[in-house]
Design an enzyme around this catalytic site. Structure first.
Site, PDB file in Angstrom:
ATOM      1  N   PHE A 126       4.666   8.837   2.556  1.00  0.00           N
ATOM      2  CA  PHE A 126       3.710   8.414   1.546  1.00  0.00           C
ATOM      3  C   PHE A 126       2.289   8.744   2.040  1.00  0.00           C
ATOM      4  CE2 PHE A 126       1.504   5.063  -0.916  1.00  0.00           C
ATOM      5  CZ  PHE A 126       2.068   5.302  -2.163  1.00  0.00           C
ATOM      6  N   ASP A 207       7.584   2.340   8.945  1.00  0.00           N
ATOM      7  CA  ASP A 207       7.044   1.794   7.702  1.00  0.00           C
ATOM      8  C   ASP A 207       8.235   1.289   6.889  1.00  0.00           C
ATOM      9  OD1 ASP A 207       6.332   1.540   5.009  1.00  0.00           O
ATOM     10  OD2 ASP A 207       4.765   3.066   5.155  1.00  0.00           O
ATOM     11  N   TYR A 232       5.025  -6.604  -1.834  1.00  0.00           N
ATOM     12  CA  TYR A 232       5.046  -6.670  -3.314  1.00  0.00           C
ATOM     13  C   TYR A 232       6.169  -5.847  -3.923  1.00  0.00           C
ATOM     14  CZ  TYR A 232       2.083  -2.613  -2.207  1.00  0.00           C
ATOM     15  OH  TYR A 232       1.574  -1.473  -1.653  1.00  0.00           O
ATOM     16  N   LYS A 233       6.948  -5.123  -3.101  1.00  0.00           N
ATOM     17  CA  LYS A 233       8.058  -4.329  -3.643  1.00  0.00           C
ATOM     18  C   LYS A 233       9.309  -5.208  -3.656  1.00  0.00           C
ATOM     19  CE  LYS A 233       5.703  -0.069  -2.471  1.00  0.00           C
ATOM     20  NZ  LYS A 233       5.421   0.969  -1.463  1.00  0.00           N
ATOM     21  N   ARG A 382      12.565   7.449 -10.551  1.00  0.00           N
ATOM     22  CA  ARG A 382      13.173   6.454  -9.661  1.00  0.00           C
ATOM     23  C   ARG A 382      13.691   5.304 -10.497  1.00  0.00           C
ATOM     24  NH1 ARG A 382       9.191   5.011  -4.709  1.00  0.00           N
ATOM     25  NH2 ARG A 382       8.213   3.929  -6.442  1.00  0.00           N
TER      26      ARG A 382
HETATM   27  C1  LIG Z   1       4.104   1.230  -1.116  1.00  0.00           C
HETATM   28  C2  LIG Z   1       3.870   1.983   0.134  1.00  0.00           C
HETATM   29  C3  LIG Z   1       2.661   1.873   0.828  1.00  0.00           C
HETATM   30  C4  LIG Z   1       1.535   1.043   0.268  1.00  0.00           C
HETATM   31  O1  LIG Z   1       0.502   0.816   1.158  1.00  0.00           O
HETATM   32  P1  LIG Z   1      -0.521  -0.395   0.845  1.00  0.00           P
HETATM   33  O2  LIG Z   1      -1.397  -0.434   2.017  1.00  0.00           O
HETATM   34  O3  LIG Z   1       0.297  -1.614   0.635  1.00  0.00           O
HETATM   35  O4  LIG Z   1      -1.236  -0.024  -0.415  1.00  0.00           O
HETATM   36  C5  LIG Z   1       2.535   2.545   2.022  1.00  0.00           C
HETATM   37  N1  LIG Z   1       3.533   3.304   2.522  1.00  0.00           N
HETATM   38  C6  LIG Z   1       4.697   3.456   1.863  1.00  0.00           C
HETATM   39  C7  LIG Z   1       5.784   4.296   2.448  1.00  0.00           C
HETATM   40  C8  LIG Z   1       4.897   2.811   0.650  1.00  0.00           C
HETATM   41  O5  LIG Z   1       6.045   2.963  -0.003  1.00  0.00           O
END
Ligand SMILES: *Cc1c(COP(=O)(O)O)cnc(C)c1O
Length: 422
Positions: A126, A207, A232-233, A382
């Site tokens: 990401f 992560d 939040y997921k 997804r």
């Molecule tokens: C959702 C997600 C994030 C989000 O980062 P935030 O700092 O919470 O905005 C980061 N890395 C991955 C792999 C994600 O899926």
């Protein structure tokens, strides 16, 4: 041949069926986006109200006198999170966000030397993780072109662990990878990667954004160094809820790279000395005053995970995704969808990832039919059937709706372009 009766039968047999009623399911919708933003539970709502009430009734005394004293809440939520990832309670702290927690880990534990000064990432991760790693390299005046090693994917969807091992040279200091890839949903072999990295003196950070609350982990047993995630997921903490971090206890006592007074030993914090006494646990890596209103939902939400246990969640999640993939194969065979997530249980995360050249428009048509997917540019759909609140019947209905969209070419009514948020 999979049938609607089978879906209904599986729902009747479902041990977790009552938990669906603990959530607010958007009316008349099939919500399959719990891997982007999990739904609100009644327990999370209640814990937010209780937080507001403690502020209302106690003012400053809420720090110690609230039912969940604010001063200890980050540690307390960390210990509630620990069983979800196979860690000791004091190895986990609820603080910051995914991005800032990665910054903290690198600011603290990435000490480039003239010999070891590279970081391994992968080309599928990401973007925010890549931005954070890049800026940390730059803060040490290291050129990312030279010092950021991106593991390649052979097919653009999956990673091969041995390709990761192959780039573990003695110039590498740290590896930062996702536990579950956000597009293909592949689960990486964290234990193997960690073992191989440690043989070569390399630290490992994962992560867990797409794995926490969805699959089981044994971070302590696997000896993983660090992990970080959002809540939040799959953890259903609400938009912008406070993130989390795991620091293996062998790293306790290290001076935080981004230090702040909430990283102090709790007994010393209010001595207000200018020499910081660092907490001897993962709490050391907090910075300032915790975001209590954004942490509160986790009190309720994590209590659901405690009650159900990750084993049962993972078991149902695998059955839901299996059911969805079988139905896609059976019903959508002639419409050029490609299932991109791994089919084997061991490497399949909590969502199904479909590719189709009309994906953007198909997602819009799904939304118009009250199914909530999420679109991943340029051509990914997804679909996350979540164990705590989705049903097999919803999976059945989703695939039927998708079939109808394709039969009637409903996607032609929309532009093939993503919205601002996708
Ligand atoms: C959702 C997600 C994030 C989000 O980062 P935030 O700092 O919470 O905005 C980061 N890395 C991955 C792999 C994600 O899926």
């Amino acid at each position: 041949m999979v049938t609607i009766d089978q879906a209904k039968y599986l729902d009747r047999q479902d041990e977790l069926q009552d938990y669906r009623h603990e959530f607010y399911i958007p009316k008349n919708r099939i919500y399959l986006d719990g891997n982007s933003l999990g739904l609100l539970s009644k327990r999370a709502e209640k814990s937010v109200v209780e937080m507001i009430d403690s502020w209302k009734n106690l003012g400053i005394d809420g720090w110690v006198d609230a039912e969940e004293p604010w001063f200890f809440l980050s540690e307390r939520l960390g210990s509630m999170t620990a069983p979800l990832i196979g860690a000791d309670p004091d190895e986990v702290i609820v603080t910051g966000s995914t991005t800032i927690n990665l910054h903290q880990i690198l600011a603290t534990f990435f000490h480039p030397s003239s010999k070891r000064n590279k970081i391994i990432v992968d080309e599928l991760n990401f973007p925010t993780d890549i931005y954070a790693v890049t800026s940390q390299l730059q803060s040490h005046r290291l050129d990312p072109e030279q010092h950021l090693i991106k593991v390649k994917s052979k097919d653009g969807h999956l990673l091969n662990e041995d390709d990761i091992v192959r780039v573990m040279t003695d110039e590498v200091a740290v590896i930062v990878l996702a536990s579950v890839l956000y597009r293909s949903g592949q689960v990486l072999d964290m234990e193997y990667i960690t073992k191989e990295a440690h043989k070569r003196g390399i630290l490992v950070a994962f992560d867990l954004c797409h794995s926490i609350g969805s699959i089981e982990h044994s971070l302590s047993k696997w000896n993983v160094d660090f992990a970080f995630w959002c809540t939040y997921k799959h953890l259903n903490g609400g938009p912008g809820s406070v993130g989390g971090m795991y620091i293996n206890r062998r790293h306790f006592g290290e001076k935080p790279g981004l230090a702040g007074w909430f990283g102090s030993d709790k007994d010393k914090q209010f001595d207000l000395e200018h020499d910081m006494t660092i907490a001897n646990n993962s709490g050391a890596f907090q910075t300032g005053t915790p975001h209590l209103l954004s942490a509160a939902p986790l009190i309720g939400s994590l209590s659901i995970f405690k009650e159900v246990g990750m084993e049962r969640i993972r078991e149902k999640s695998l059955r839901l995704t299996q059911f969805m993939i079988e139905l896609i194969d059976q019903e959508l065979g002639s419409y050029h969808f490609i299932v991109r997530n791994p089919r084997q249980e061991k490497t399949r995360g909590g969502h199904v990832f479909l590719e189709h050249e009309e994906a953007a428009r198909i997602c819009k048509a799904l939304k118009q039919n009250n199914v909530i997917p999420d679109f991943r540019a340029p051509n990914g759909i997804r679909l996350a059937p979540v164990a705590l609140y989705n049903t097999f019947t919803e999976v059945w209905e989703t695939v039927q709706i998708l079939k109808q969209i394709m039969e009637e070419k409903q996607y032609n009514h929309f532009e093939n372009k993503r919205d601002v948020i996708a």
